[in-house]
Design an enzyme around this catalytic site. Structure first.
Site, mmCIF file in Angstrom:
data_model
loop_
_atom_site.group_PDB
_atom_site.id
_atom_site.type_symbol
_atom_site.label_atom_id
_atom_site.label_comp_id
_atom_site.label_asym_id
_atom_site.label_seq_id
_atom_site.Cartn_x
_atom_site.Cartn_y
_atom_site.Cartn_z
ATOM 1 N N SER A 54 -3.372 9.732 -10.022
ATOM 2 C CA SER A 54 -3.666 8.216 -9.560
ATOM 3 C C SER A 54 -5.067 7.875 -9.432
ATOM 4 O O SER A 54 -5.511 6.696 -9.290
ATOM 5 C CB SER A 54 -2.771 7.795 -8.405
ATOM 6 O OG SER A 54 -1.365 7.552 -8.967
ATOM 7 N N LYS A 98 -8.182 2.363 -0.431
ATOM 8 C CA LYS A 98 -6.735 2.182 -1.096
ATOM 9 C C LYS A 98 -5.910 1.942 -0.065
ATOM 10 O O LYS A 98 -5.788 2.280 1.108
ATOM 11 C CB LYS A 98 -6.148 3.463 -1.958
ATOM 12 C CG LYS A 98 -5.011 3.242 -2.588
ATOM 13 C CD LYS A 98 -4.655 4.491 -3.228
ATOM 14 C CE LYS A 98 -3.417 4.436 -4.108
ATOM 15 N NZ LYS A 98 -3.093 5.625 -4.927
ATOM 16 N N SER A 136 -2.164 5.001 -9.972
ATOM 17 C CA SER A 136 -1.836 3.962 -9.010
ATOM 18 C C SER A 136 -2.833 3.352 -8.259
ATOM 19 O O SER A 136 -2.899 2.208 -7.471
ATOM 20 C CB SER A 136 -0.727 4.519 -7.980
ATOM 21 O OG SER A 136 -1.237 5.320 -7.087
HETATM 22 N N1 GLN Z 1 1.798 8.012 -12.128
HETATM 23 C C1 GLN Z 1 1.989 9.145 -11.424
HETATM 24 C C2 GLN Z 1 3.424 8.726 -10.661
HETATM 25 O O1 GLN Z 1 3.936 7.603 -10.711
HETATM 26 C C3 GLN Z 1 1.365 9.517 -10.404
HETATM 27 C C4 GLN Z 1 0.915 8.699 -9.178
HETATM 28 C C5 GLN Z 1 -0.055 9.076 -8.194
HETATM 29 O O2 GLN Z 1 -0.788 10.136 -8.529
HETATM 30 N N2 GLN Z 1 0.126 8.523 -6.882
HETATM 31 O O3 GLN Z 1 4.021 9.372 -9.823
#
Ligand code: GLN
Length: 489
Positions: A177, A78, A153
């Site tokens: 994410s 990532k 994400s």
């Molecule tokens: N969707 C969640 C957020 O926007 C989690 C994102 C993540 O785990 N990086 O904060």
């Protein structure tokens, strides 16, 4: 079978027996990237040249008999994990041209194990989002329906693994994410206990919640990757010095004597009917495999988790993102004065979701509201942790859906932050509590109009109970075929 569809353990067998070389495997994956990228846009950077070099080195190691199960196996990282000499953008304009002078610990350790890195995975900017629509560069598409989101994400890594642009990937999970995109794309996503895997070199979003983990085609592969990324790192002050087991030892295909709890707060209104049906069938399967199932478990503070997360995560993000001032690194706007330069750098460098988080966090931490918002949220966090402590006195693992819905359409939630935030309702409590969880493929549900889409089964374990959740995940996987389904592009 196409080489790019192999799992790590399958690839390893072929590499070890010298039926396939790492260069051949890497070329097959690179070719797949060239074919598939136009449709899915899962990668920010493809590192063809260095990948082939690493593959040659891996082949040398294999010939010399000095190798690990990961040697010569292509992976995607990532794009929020630092890679020495290779652009690390966080899918943000702010870091579009940032080339780190060092490797994140996980990258360093995987390189030591013989990883071939084929590219960097697209993501929501700075890992803020649940759909990959907040990437500054491209929207990654869900390979099961190109009009839908892959989740986020870590959407790029998830799609990369699902379509064979990588044999495995690393993602990061702050509120879901790793698990949510894994569920949306029919792969395995593993979020370890907070402190189990080093965060050194992971671009910080919310430091008390962030955790790196594997994204793989099956459970065995997740255990294999964990064997190499887990462990103490003095460069991360929250890394725990606690022995690392051989995670593959917990891959036992039977659940006799295992106590499984279903938190009733996770079977709520708003869950898609198809998801609920798939879930009930999956839980019946776990019972068949020998586990005892209790449907009456309660985690009473679950209803406050979303609010607590969206105060704590933005507060930490706001502090972490203060470093992007255009002076030290990243995007820099030549302003008329220092303040003008800083203001314009941040105005132009950050996208709308990142700005929203900075504003939320600044508000929650401001003198007059600190007690009412940030402090209160921290207290709620403790209560959520206690709910889990109580539950794990009686149960080895808890089981719930990874997400209340299947993958949604591109554009469906992007202008409605609350709806977007709600898609992590079942995953973010684990980050608040610091415990571990895994999402595995468990079936397909009809989305209202189009074809059927994958559903993720989430298995949650206490802190350092990685082995328990791997065992349940493995037993389920051995008894079912869902994880073998691959999308056709
Ligand atoms: N969707 C969640 C957020 O926007 C989690 C994102 C993540 O785990 N990086 O904060």
């Amino acid at each position: 079978m196409n080489l790019y569809n192999l799992t790590i353990h399958q690839a390893h067998q072929l590499l070890k027996s010298k039926e396939v070389s790492s260069v051949e495997l890497t070329k097959a994956v690179l070719k797949r990237i060239a074919e598939a990228e136009e449709k899915v846009r899962a990668l920010v950077t493809v590192t063809e040249e260095s990948a082939l070099l690493q593959a040659e080195q891996a082949d040398q190691r294999i010939r010399a008999g000095d190798f690990t199960p990961l040697t010569g196996v292509p992976a995607v990282i990532k794009d929020n994990m630092c890679t020495k000499g290779i652009r690390t953008t966080c899918s943000s304009r702010m870091l579009e041209n940032f080339v780190p002078p060092y490797d994140a610990t996980v990258v360093e350790w995987l390189k030591d194990a013989g990883m071939v890195m084929v590219g960097k995975g697209n993501m929501d900017e700075f890992a803020m989002g649940s759909s990959n629509e907040h990437s500054a560069f491209a929207i990654t598409s869900n390979p099961w329906d190109l009009g839908r989101v892959p989740g986020g994400s870590s959407g790029g890594p998830a799609v990369g693994v699902a379509v064979g642009e990588a044999i495995y990937a690393l993602g990061s999970d702050t509120g879901g994410s790793i698990r949510q995109p894994a569920g949306f794309c029919n792969i395995v996503g593993f979020k370890p206990t907070y402190g189990r895997v080093s965060r050194y070199g992971l671009v910080a979003f919310a430091s008390s919640l962030d955790q790196i983990g594997p994204m793989t085609k099956d459970v065995t592969d997740s255990a294999l990757v964990m064997n190499f990324i887990a462990g103490y790192d003095p460069r991360d002050s929250t890394s725990l010095n606690y022995p690392v087991p051989d995670y593959t030892k917990s891959l036992i295909p039977d659940l006799k004597g295992l106590r499984l709890g279903i938190p009733k707060e996770y079977f709520v209104e708003g869950m898609q009917q198809g998801v609920e049906e798939v879930m009930r069938t999956a839980i019946a399967k776990l019972e068949e495999l020998g586990a005892t199932v209790d449907w009456e478990v309660s985690l009473p503070h679950t209803k406050y988790a979303l609010a607590a997360y969206y105060l704590i995560a933005p507060s930490e993000a706001m502090a972490n993102l203060a470093r992007y001032d255009g002076v030290k690194y990243g995007f820099s706007y030549e302003g008329e004065s220092m303040w003008d330069a800083m203001e314009r750098t941040r105005e132009l460098g950050f996208g709308p979701e990142v700005k929203r988080r900075i504003m939320l966090g600044t508000y929650a931490l401001s003198a007059g509201y600190y007690d009412a918002y940030y402090l209160k949220a921290q207290k709620v966090r403790t209560l959520i942790k206690r709910d889990f402590d109580e539950a794990f006195k009686e149960f080895d693992v808890l089981v719930a859906p990874t997400s209340p819905t299947v993958a949604f359409k591109i554009g469906e939630k992007v202008d409605d932050p609350l709806q977007m935030y709600l898609s992590d309702i079942f995953t973010l409590s684990l980050n608040l509590a610091g415990i571990c969880g895994i999402s595995i493929p468990c079936g397909f549900a009809e989305a209202r109009v189009s074809a059927s889409l994958p559903v993720g089964l989430q298995i949650m374990g206490d802190a350092f109970a990685e082995e328990a959740i791997l065992r349940v995940a493995y037993a389920y996987e051995q008894a079912t075929e869902w994880h073998k389904r691959r999308p056709v592009l």
